[in-house]
Write an enzyme that holds these catalytic residues in place. Structure first.
Site, short mmCIF file in Angstrom:
data_model
loop_
_atom_site.label_atom_id
_atom_site.label_comp_id
_atom_site.label_asym_id
_atom_site.label_seq_id
_atom_site.Cartn_x
_atom_site.Cartn_y
_atom_site.Cartn_z
N ARG A 326 0.91 -1.11 0.39
CA ARG A 326 0.44 0.36 -0.11
C ARG A 326 0.64 1.61 0.24
O ARG A 326 0.60 2.39 -0.94
CB ARG A 326 -1.01 0.02 1.21
N GLU A 731 -9.64 6.45 7.17
CA GLU A 731 -7.99 6.74 7.19
C GLU A 731 -8.06 8.02 6.08
O GLU A 731 -6.65 8.88 6.47
CB GLU A 731 -7.58 5.69 6.60
#
Length: 784
Positions: A326, A731
């Site tokens: 990621r 997030e």
């Protein structure tokens, strides 16, 4: 037409949608009054035991002797277990093997569990574990990334993502820069520490209460450790006192040990870690050492880029493979990179295994790109915002809207969002005033920065993008809701309840939310990756629609009306010109044998990723946002203050604006803490020294921006078929705090008239800021 039963009839009020309203968190008053029940608040049974864990006192070595005689004899001790007492699997790795429940022959980090004790009280258990006599044969530990790279110590193979020939493009570019940044880790510092409570049941089964973001994983690993079928393990989670990723995979050891001791003693066992032990024994946000090499033209447009991302993963795989992936996916942030090469290394060290943390690697990737953008701007003598705009993804171009992994940025709203924020924050005027202030003030310097966020929403692993839900409607019209998501303060249960209420057009107070349980909704994914509402909201909506369809079909047949004359409105069912209370409709449906229970299911469409080709669509969509931060820095001490923050964030069509804004504010402050004050320190033996609030500094009220302005980007529904066209909000806001770090760099750079880009590792503590100031003054020959 059948005769209607005697019912209350009134004209309905105007339909007031539940979704989109800023409703209170479902437990807000319980939190304020202290009535919200967490695991440690549950009533204790008369025969309940308390557990504690004995840990390694070195970072790496072989166990030569483990003498637990004194532990067994300690006051109140009922049972002691070691690796030899595990009847099933010892390895509880969530994805790959390597995470041992208890060390057997070799210890690989300071604080690694070696044995566990059950005693009559919490204090007796923790006093007993200190009596163990342990001898080691030490092995030199690897603690830093550079040492791991030197020794080729990796927990998983490296991954490379590339497009074109980045090296050639950089070499042929008119200008080149290189840089490196050391990015610090972060402690989750949840208010409720790791805790589990296991109660033995029939057939060697167990009921586990766990402070976990992933009940189904707890069920799986507990069953594997005890060597019993998954169906004999029930895991319940009503609420967590914070998680932030620290309770995704790393809640598992404590649940397993509590369950193991419950099996051995046949008594309930609670295992609660003290703050010191929690911080010492559990993983953090990954530290990274990242480097970059960029080629660009006279305008600042990037022509070629190479990034190397080196993550300090700790001793085991845990979730590090996905975390580094990621980081690689997000190193581009909001910018088009044509010729690019990205290398991600997973370095194995002798520290507690680092794990998921809000952002899951993305912040460490994004900040690297933002550092490079700032460096380009200083090199060319331009405002960094100008360089950012030049390099944004461009949906009007035939190719400048494709990521390095070949996903098209389909809804590219950032240019519009940035322009709006630039105007609403008075960025240009403030930039002029700030430069004037810095010229007039020798000691105090101000910095200003605007940074964007483009964050992909979905789990990296395709099969995790699914969810289930369960809805019962009882004959009084009350609705019972259950789904696989866990509530850790973020308002997930509130949002999903609003979704169900919206489907039936009833008040959300009529929807009652029960604890997440593996025997109600099985095989669920973790509440993580900002996907809690996306997945569980859609699953709950699916269940509601199934029941709703049955009710409409029933009303159509019972009242002999056209289906287009049937409508749910404001706690009623409208049948032609008549109104039937929702509760009375349910009673009528029950009497006529209509099923009032349904399971719902959802899986995210379109996503895939070919790892061999480094290409695909790993994310269903992107969430966006931007922040302008202004800081003031004292050049004599390195201390600073965040003066003002302006945030404009994209949540699509908000389900609950109040909760979304709260998440944006909280995420930003947590990100600010990561980048400024939260410094983790280990000694040269691998022992963590910052193990409590006295030594580890999370942000306080005094650290909040003096002027804090947050707005939602209006009128931009998600074009994808998400729940009510909303977007995830958990997030992405954390990375808006990168603007604070770049603003501090901006203030320091003013000492050299913005001609030099200062080296500033994170967290940017006053000590590091002062070092950067001294280096800046030396490089530019400017004295204070």
């Amino acid at each position: 037409m059948r005769k209607l039963p005697a019912i209350k009839v009134k004209q309905p009020a105007a339909v007031d949608c539940v979704v989109g309203k800023p409703e209170n968190h479902e437990s807000v008053f319980k939190h304020v009054k202290g009535q919200a029940i967490y695991i440690d608040d549950q009533l204790e049974m008369s025969n309940q035991l308390h557990a504690a864990v004995g840990i390694s006192q070195i970072a790496h070595g072989r166990i030569k002797k483990l003498d637990l005689t004194a532990v067994y004899k300690a006051e109140g001790v009922i049972a002691v277990v070691t690796a030899k007492d595990v009847p099933g699997q010892l390895d509880i790795g969530p994805v790959f093997h390597g995470d041992k429940l208890l060390a057997k022959d070799i210890v690989e980090y300071y604080g690694q569990p070696l044995f566990a004790v059950a005693a009559c009280s919490h204090q007796q258990a923790w006093q007993a574990v200190k009596l163990a006599q342990i001898e080691y044969e030490p092995i030199p530990p690897i603690l830093e990334v550079w040492h791991a790279l030197e020794q080729k110590s990796f927990i998983r193979p490296s991954h490379v993502m590339q497009r074109g020939n980045a090296t050639l493009a950089i070499n042929d570019a008119p200008h080149q820069i290189t840089g490196q940044i050391n990015i610090g880790g972060q402690e989750h510092f949840y208010l409720e520490g790791q805790i589990a409570y296991a109660i033995p049941s029939e057939d060697e089964g167990v009921l586990v209460y766990s402070s976990s973001q992933h009940p189904s994983e707890i069920q799986k690993v507990v069953a594997e450790v005890l060597n019993i079928p998954f169906s004999l393990v029930t895991v319940e989670v009503r609420r967590l006192g914070g998680g932030f990723g620290g309770k995704e995979s790393q809640a598992a050891p404590w649940a397993c040990l509590a369950a193991l001791l419950a099996r051995v003693t046949r008594q309930p066992v609670k295992l609660r870690l003290n703050r010191h032990d929690d911080m010492e024994m559990t993983g953090k946000r990954h530290r990274f050492v990242n480097s970059y090499r960029i080629g660009f033209d006279d305008s600042g447009r990037i022509l070629g880029a190479e990034f190397t991302l080196n993550a300090n993963c700790g001793y085991s795989p845990d979730l590090s493979d996905a975390v580094v992936d990621r980081a690689m996916f997000h190193v581009d942030n909001a910018y088009y990179l044509d010729q690019v090469k990205i290398v991600g290394n997973r370095c194995k060290t002798n520290l507690a295994s680092n794990t998921a943390f809000r952002g899951f690697g993305s912040p460490q990737g994004m900040i690297t790109m933002e550092a490079a953008i700032d460096d380009i701007a200083r090199y060319l003598g331009k405002d960094p915002l100008v360089i950012r705009k030049i390099n944004f993804y461009d949906s009007k171009s035939t190719h400048r809207n494709i990521t390095p992994y070949y996903q098209v940025v389909e809804q590219n709203i950032l240019p519009t969002l940035i322009n709006q924020l630039e105007q609403s924050s008075d960025y240009q005027w403030r930039r002029i005033q700030l430069r004037k202030f810095n010229v007039e003030n020798k000691i105090l310097k101000k910095g200003l920065s605007l940074t964007p966020v483009k964050f992909g929403i979905s789990f990296n692993v395709k099969h995790l993008n699914q969810a289930g839900a369960l809805i019962h409607i009882y004959t009084d019209g009350s609705i019972h809701l259950n789904h696989g998501g866990t509530e850790m303060g973020q308002g997930l249960l509130t949002k999903v309840a609003q979704i169900v209420a919206e489907e039936f057009k009833v008040d959300s107070s009529n929807v009652y939310i029960s604890a997440t349980r593996t025997d109600k909704v099985p095989n669920t994914s973790a509440t993580a990756a900002s996907s809690g509402t996306d997945l569980n909201g859609k699953a709950a909506q699916n269940a509601a629609k199934i029941i709703k369809k049955r009710l409409i079909e029933f009303a159509y047949q019972y009242f002999s009306v056209n289906k287009n004359e049937i409508e749910f409105v404001d706690n009623y069912l409208k049948v032609g010109s008549r109104l039937i209370l929702f509760a009375e409709l349910i009673q009528l449906a029950y009497v006529n044998r209509v099923s009032l229970s349904a399971t719902g299911y959802y899986r995210t469409p379109k996503i895939y990723y070919d790892r061999e080709k480094s290409a695909g669509r790993p994310f269903f969509y992107f969430a966006n946002g931007a922040a302008v931060s202004e800081v003031i820095v004292d050049c004599l001490t390195g201390e600073y203050k965040v003066l003002r923050v302006d945030i404009l964030h994209d949540v699509g069509r908000s389900i609950n604006p109040a909760i979304d804004i709260g998440q944006i504010e909280g995420g930003f402050v947590q990100g600010m803490g990561w980048l400024t004050s939260e410094e983790l320190v280990w000694n040269d033996q691998g022992q963590l020294l910052t193990t409590g609030p006295a030594t580890y500094k999370i942000p306080t009220v005094g650290d909040m921006p003096i002027d804090f302005r947050v707005q939602l980007f209006a009128d931009v529904p998600n074009p994808e078929n998400t729940i009510y066209h909303s977007k995830a909000v958990g997030e992405p806001p954390l990375m808006l705090a990168i603007s604070v770090w770049t603003a501090i760099r901006d203030a320091i750079s003013s000492l050299a008239n913005y001609s030099i880009s200062p080296r500033l590792d994170t967290p940017a503590t006053p000590e590091r800021v002062l070092q950067a100031i001294e280096q800046q003054c030396t490089a530019s020959e400017v004295g204070l």
